[in-house]
Structure formats: structure tokens, C-alpha cells
Design a protein around this motif. Structure first.
Motif, PDB file in Angstrom:
ATOM      1  N   GLU A  40     -37.174  16.375  33.093  1.00  0.00           N
ATOM      2  CA  GLU A  40     -36.204  15.297  33.310  1.00  0.00           C
ATOM      3  C   GLU A  40     -35.707  14.771  31.975  1.00  0.00           C
ATOM      4  N   PHE A  41     -34.388  14.588  31.907  1.00  0.00           N
ATOM      5  CA  PHE A  41     -33.749  14.030  30.725  1.00  0.00           C
ATOM      6  C   PHE A  41     -32.844  12.885  31.141  1.00  0.00           C
ATOM      7  N   THR A  42     -32.721  11.920  30.263  1.00  0.00           N
ATOM      8  CA  THR A  42     -31.817  10.785  30.470  1.00  0.00           C
ATOM      9  C   THR A  42     -30.551  11.010  29.662  1.00  0.00           C
ATOM     10  N   ILE A  43     -29.415  10.864  30.295  1.00  0.00           N
ATOM     11  CA  ILE A  43     -28.129  11.072  29.639  1.00  0.00           C
ATOM     12  C   ILE A  43     -27.765   9.804  28.871  1.00  0.00           C
ATOM     13  N   LEU A  44     -27.591   9.946  27.554  1.00  0.00           N
ATOM     14  CA  LEU A  44     -27.207   8.804  26.721  1.00  0.00           C
ATOM     15  C   LEU A  44     -25.706   8.714  26.530  1.00  0.00           C
ATOM     16  N   ASP A  45     -25.054   9.846  26.377  1.00  0.00           N
ATOM     17  CA  ASP A  45     -23.606   9.836  26.174  1.00  0.00           C
ATOM     18  C   ASP A  45     -23.050  11.180  26.620  1.00  0.00           C
ATOM     19  N   VAL A  46     -21.854  11.158  27.193  1.00  0.00           N
ATOM     20  CA  VAL A  46     -21.168  12.370  27.641  1.00  0.00           C
ATOM     21  C   VAL A  46     -19.718  12.294  27.187  1.00  0.00           C
ATOM     22  N   GLU A  47     -19.262  13.372  26.555  1.00  0.00           N
ATOM     23  CA  GLU A  47     -17.872  13.432  26.105  1.00  0.00           C
ATOM     24  C   GLU A  47     -17.296  14.791  26.484  1.00  0.00           C
ATOM     25  N   THR A  52     -29.724  10.789  35.257  1.00  0.00           N
ATOM     26  CA  THR A  52     -30.888  11.634  35.002  1.00  0.00           C
ATOM     27  C   THR A  52     -30.556  13.053  35.418  1.00  0.00           C
ATOM     28  N   ALA A  53     -30.889  13.998  34.547  1.00  0.00           N
ATOM     29  CA  ALA A  53     -30.612  15.401  34.813  1.00  0.00           C
ATOM     30  C   ALA A  53     -31.861  16.219  34.544  1.00  0.00           C
ATOM     31  N   LEU A  54     -31.932  17.365  35.188  1.00  0.00           N
ATOM     32  CA  LEU A  54     -33.024  18.308  34.981  1.00  0.00           C
ATOM     33  C   LEU A  54     -32.533  19.455  34.110  1.00  0.00           C
ATOM     34  N   LEU A 107     -29.091  21.854  30.271  1.00  0.00           N
ATOM     35  CA  LEU A 107     -29.084  21.051  31.496  1.00  0.00           C
ATOM     36  C   LEU A 107     -28.665  21.926  32.678  1.00  0.00           C
ATOM     37  N   VAL A 108     -29.349  21.740  33.795  1.00  0.00           N
ATOM     38  CA  VAL A 108     -29.124  22.594  34.963  1.00  0.00           C
ATOM     39  C   VAL A 108     -28.445  21.836  36.096  1.00  0.00           C
ATOM     40  N   LYS A 109     -28.979  20.688  36.450  1.00  0.00           N
ATOM     41  CA  LYS A 109     -28.406  19.950  37.566  1.00  0.00           C
ATOM     42  C   LYS A 109     -28.748  18.476  37.445  1.00  0.00           C
ATOM     43  N   LYS A 110     -27.997  17.673  38.146  1.00  0.00           N
ATOM     44  CA  LYS A 110     -28.235  16.236  38.174  1.00  0.00           C
ATOM     45  C   LYS A 110     -29.279  15.916  39.235  1.00  0.00           C
TER      46      LYS A 110
END
Length: 556
Positions: free
Chosen positions: A311-318, A380-382, A409-412
Motif C-alpha cells: 500500500e502506498f499513499t499518493i502525495l501528488d499527481v500531475e 491509496t494505491a497498491l 503502481l497497479v491499482k487504486k
């Protein structure tokens, strides 16, 4: 106009009752003629029909079994075939007389004609009663006995989980392919399907080849032969192997084969599995379709499966601008889930002692992902953590370090939804009736996970992951049938896990966790469901019918 009288009608008296009648060869009236001559003589007034309860078919003489509805023309033809003596009379009409469905009786009214004397035709209406005798047809007798199969389909997939067969079971039920199956048996790496006819097994092999990438091989075993007639009795076995690559797996294509597939990057993820599987490069959004024939020329295995996801937390997406279908390329900054929590279940001194885990958990990673259309900061993404991974693969080792990202990253995922133990409003069907029985569809656990033993917990975890995939993936949900459920509760597969460190874990002193528990419960209550959670809508569910014997298995 002159009146012309008609010819005089000469009448005679009936020889028995004296009633004036038109002269005939018998000199008897119709009533006396019926009392004297019985044209139904030789036709039985009671008979029986054989009915098989299992397949609901009637015996059509001499040996064929026919499916017929009550009071249908097919059933009426079967009843008339049971009568002897109808060839000596002329049948003008036949119909059923209503009876109670549970009476095990059939009543048929017949109207027949027969010439009794010279130029004298007599018509009579009478009733015949049939007794419905319950029994078993030869096909059902073979089903009831053991080891009477004639064709066997062995389906195998050499992977560490059972999610493929859970999905395959739902596809079989949706298309009704299980109707010709005698029994289903679970083995270590797959399932065995038994059939009474070779054509049914071939039909199953063709169905499997249309829904999953497979390779098949057939063999036959001679049981007996007749030298006089030249006939032989065989048992047929078909081996079907499914490609060991599943959805969301991390795959490293051999470099030579990657150059042949439009020069795609060797490090890809599997996004779809049908009669072929699709691989996607998350960095460039380039895809390639690999059929079963191409794969088995030079087979390769997956590097990691969904059990290795982190599990990862998304901090920023551009978003970077590249778009292909539903995939949108984007540059993302991520951190491991829980890296910036202000509290934990362990003391601060214990966390400081583990320098390596502390540095990794608080590190921010930069990666390029194909999920730019659905990811938002805070989600949160896996994904696969490749910077700390060690794979036993020569193809992966040959890749330059510049082409290996730290994170893929694979999926949300939706952790807030999982924290709340909400009831699922849907259920699935199963092929097996009970854990110890084989054959029909029913309300048991299913064909997968019936072996029990040490692998039972692993199967339950795979089943829970399969249900989550159905909830979070509308496209996958559209390929199976979901049924409305009532009074069912969702239970996580890890509820029964032990709190200590496994079988060989070290016993430690229990500490006071009341404060931690209270804080965790508060967070769970405060956490709101994700707004974009793809919940199962009511219009996607089919109605539940008692006759279908659906499986109440979403909580198992």
C-alpha cells in the motif's frame, strides 16, 4: 307448385328393446349395439409410465427417454405408445383430464371408432388412467454410481493461489457449461471435470479455450474390445493447462520476445486476461496482446503476484499528457502507507531502533503511473516495491538499473471502505451442493476450497480477494452473475488470524493496548468512505429464486 312428398322411411323394431329404428344389418339400436359389442375390448383401461426424478424425463418406448412437460403433446404421445390394441381401431381424439400434480396419476380421454358390422361404424369415448412410476434412467444410474465416467477434463494452473478457478467457476455457471458434468473434483493445482460422453468433454475444452489462454492435449485408454463386431470401449482424458499469468501480475518479458512484441519495455503488468492476456508498460502506456499460441512457444513466469502488493499513499499527481483509452499517464509522488502517522501501536523508542525500516517508510518516491485518470492526492494505491525486491529471474537481472523504477503502481484501493465491516448486498452461485457432494449447483462452499487442511485458510483469503476484485472492478463484475442477498455479513478472511507471531513466533508480554485501541476505533469511525468507490448497484443484481439454489457464500 305441386307438392312432392319424400320417400317413406321404413322403420323396424329393435330386436332387444323394441325401439323403432332405421333398418341395419344388426337390427339393433345404438344403445343395444354398445351393450352387445365393446369396441374398447383389448385396450387396457389402466397403464403406467416411467419417470426419472433426477433429469425429469419420461420413458418413451422402447428405450429412449424424453423430456416432456405435464399435459404436453410429447407426454400424450408417450402415453399413447404405452397402449396396446390402438392399431385395431381408429383414434379420432385424445386429451388430458386434469388431476392433482402430486397424485402421481395421469388421466387421458380417448375417442375411437370401429366398424362392428357391415357398414356399421361405432364411436365410443372412454378414459384411461396412468400410474407415474418413479425410477432412474440409465444416464442417472451412471451418475449415481462412482467411477463410471467416460471422459475427463483436467484443468491445471501452476500458481500459488486459487483466484483463477474461483473466476472460472463463475464463468462456467454463467454460460451453463456445468449441466453435462457428472462430478467435479478438486486437486492440488486445479480441478477435474468428469463426463459420461466424450462430446461433452470436448465442448468443455472448447469453452475453456474461449475464455482463458490454455493449451490442451488429449489421450485415450482402451478398456475393452469386441473382436467379432470390431467395437472398442475407451476412456478419454483431456489435459488443459492455463497460462500461469493472472491479472495485476508483474511480468518481465524476455528481451528477445519483447523486441518482437513492438519493442515494448520488458517490465510490464498484466491488465486483462481472456482467451489472450494483455500486458501494459505503465511508463509509456504501450500495450501488447499475447495469445496462448505465442506464449507457449517461449513461456515465461510472472515476477510477482497480487500477494506481493504494498500500500502506498499518493502525495501528488500531475498528468503528463499521454492518454490511451482509459489509461492516463501521470507523474506521481508516493510514500508507503502510514509513513506520516502521528501515532502507532509501538512506542517511539522501538521505532527509532529500526533505522532501516524507518528510513524506507518515510521516504518519498517518484514514479510514472498509468492511473492518472483516477488517482488524487490522498488516495491509496497498491503497487510493487521494486527497490527492495529480489527476484530470481535472469531476464530481470539483465535489465539496466535505469529501466527499473522504484515503484510500479497497479491499482487504486479503498482502505476506508474495508475498515467498516459493511454487509455485502450480493452473493454468488456455486457448482457443488455441499462440501462432500459433487454435481449440481447448490448452497455449499463450492468446488474450490473443498480439500480443507492447511490450505483452507489460504483459499479463504483468495476468495476474499476475489470478492474485493469484483467490487472494485466494474468490468470484471460484468462478466459474472451477481445475485441479490439478504441478511448476509461481510467477514474478512483474516479475522481468525492469531495475534502472535505465527507458529514459530516468540511469545511476548502483553502490553496495555486500551489507548491504542480507542484511538484506532476513533479513526475508523471518523474515516469516510471514498467518494469514487465503485459500489455494486441494484440494477446489476439478479433476483434470487428458490428453485435456483443459490450459494450464500459471500461471507465464507
Amino acid at each position: 307448385m305441386e307438392f312432392v312428398p319424400g320417400p317413406a322411411v321404413h322403420r323396424v323394431l329393435c330386436a332387444d328393446c323394441g325401439t323403432p329404428i332405421v333398418p341395419n344389418s344388426a337390427n339393433l339400436c345404438v344403445a343395444c349395439l354398445r351393450n352387445t359389442v365393446d369396441i374398447t375390448e383389448g385396450i387396457p383401461k389402466q397403464s403406467s409410465v416411467s419417470f426419472c426424478r433426477n433429469c425429469e424425463r419420461f420413458l418413451s418406448p422402447p428405450q429412449s427417454w424424453t423430456l416432456a412437460r405435464p399435459e404436453s403433446q410429447e407426454l400424450l404421445a408417450i402415453c399413447l405408445k404405452r397402449l396396446k390394441g390402438l392399431n385395431k381401431v381408429r383414434l379420432t381424439e385424445a386429451h388430458f383430464i386434469w388431476t392433482e400434480p402430486h397424485s402421481k396419476r395421469l388421466r387421458v380421454s380417448l375417442t375411437i371408432q370401429k366398424e362392428v358390422l357391415t357398414s356399421t361404424i361405432l364411436e365410443q369415448i372412454f378414459e384411461i388412467e396412468y400410474l407415474v412410476q418413479h425410477g432412474q434412467c440409465p444416464d442417472c444410474t451412471k451418475l449415481a454410481a462412482k467411477n463410471t465416467w467416460k471422459a475427463l477434463v483436467q484443468v491445471r494452473q501452476k500458481v500459488s493461489h486459487k483466484r483463477t478457478f474461483l473466476y472460472l467457476e463463475q464463468l462456467i455457471l454463467k454460460h451453463g457449461t456445468q449441466k453435462d458434468t457428472i462430478s467435479v473434483k478438486e486437486v492440488r493445482d486445479g480441478l477435474d471435470f468428469f463426463y459420461s460422453q466424450r462430446s461433452h468433454a470436448i465442448k468443455m475444452v472448447e469453452f475453456l479455450a474461449g475464455v482463458v489462454p490454455v493449451r490442451s492435449k488429449g489421450s485415450e485408454q482402451l478398456l475393452s474390445t469386441d473382436t467379432h463386431s470390431g467395437t472398442a470401449n475407451y476412456k478419454f482424458t483431456y489435459s488443459v493447462e492455463i497460462v500461469p499469468i493472472c491479472k495485476d501480475d508483474l511480468v518481465c518479458i524476455p528481451p528477445k520476445q519483447a523486441r518482437q512484441l513492438s519493442n515494448i519495455s520488458p517490465l510490464t503488468i498484466c491488465t486483462r486476461v481472456g482467451n489472450s492476456f494483455q500486458l501494459l508498460d505503465p511508463a509509456t502506456l504501450q500495450t501488447c496482446e499475447i495469445s496462448a499460441q505465442i506464449y507457449w512457444r517461449a513461456p515465461f513466469a510472472s515476477l510477482a503476484t497480487v500477494t506481493d502488493l504494498v500500500e502506498f499513499t499518493i502525495l501528488d499527481v500531475e498528468p503528463s499528457g499521454a492518454v490511451r483509452g482509459k489509461w492516463v499517464s501521470a507523474d506521481a509522488q508516493v510514500a508507503m502507507s502510514g509513513a506520516f502517522k502521528s501515532h502507532g501501536s509501538y512506542s517511539d523508542q522501538d521505532a527509532i531502533m529500526d533505522h532501516e525500516s524507518s528510513s524506507v517508510s518515510t521516504q518519498i518516491f517518484h514514479t510514472r503511473t498509468h492511473l492518472g485518470a483516477i488517482l488524487q492526492p490522498g488516495d491509496t494505491a497498491l503497487g510493487y516495491h521494486l527497490s527492495n525486491a529480489n527476484f530470481n529471474s535472469d531476464d530481470f537481472s539483465s535489465l539496466p538499473s535505469s529501466r527499473i523504477p522504484d515503484i510500479i503502481l497497479v491499482k487504486k484501493t479503498y482502505p476506508n471502505r474495508r475498515k467498516k465491516n459493511k454487509t455485502r448486498n450480493w452473493k454468488l452461485r456455486s457448482i457443488a451442493k455441499e462440501a462432500g457432494e459433487e454435481g449440481e449447483t447448490g448452497a455449499g462452499r463450492g468446488v474450490v476450497g473443498r480439500m480443507g487442511g492447511r490450505d483452507q485458510k489460504k483459499v479463504e483469503e483468495d476468495y476474499e480477494l476475489f470478492l474485493r476484485d469484483l467490487e472494485e472492478d466494474p468490468e470484471l463484475r460484468g462478466t459474472v452473475n451477481l445475485y441479490a442477498a439478504k441478511d448476509t455479513k461481510m467477514r474478512d478472511a483474516t479475522d481468525g488470524a492469531r495475534k502472535k507471531g505465527g507458529q514459530y513466533g516468540m511469545d511476548v508480554d502483553e502490553m496495555d493496548t486500551s489507548n491504542t485501541t480507542s484511538v484506532a476505533n476513533a479513526d475508523e469511525q471518523d474515516a469516510e468512505d471514498e467518494a469514487d468507490f465503485p459500489a455494486v448497484k441494484l440494477e446489476e443484481l439478479l433476483e434470487e429464486f428458490d428453485g435456483m439454489m443459490l450459494e450464500d457464500s459471500e461471507g465464507s
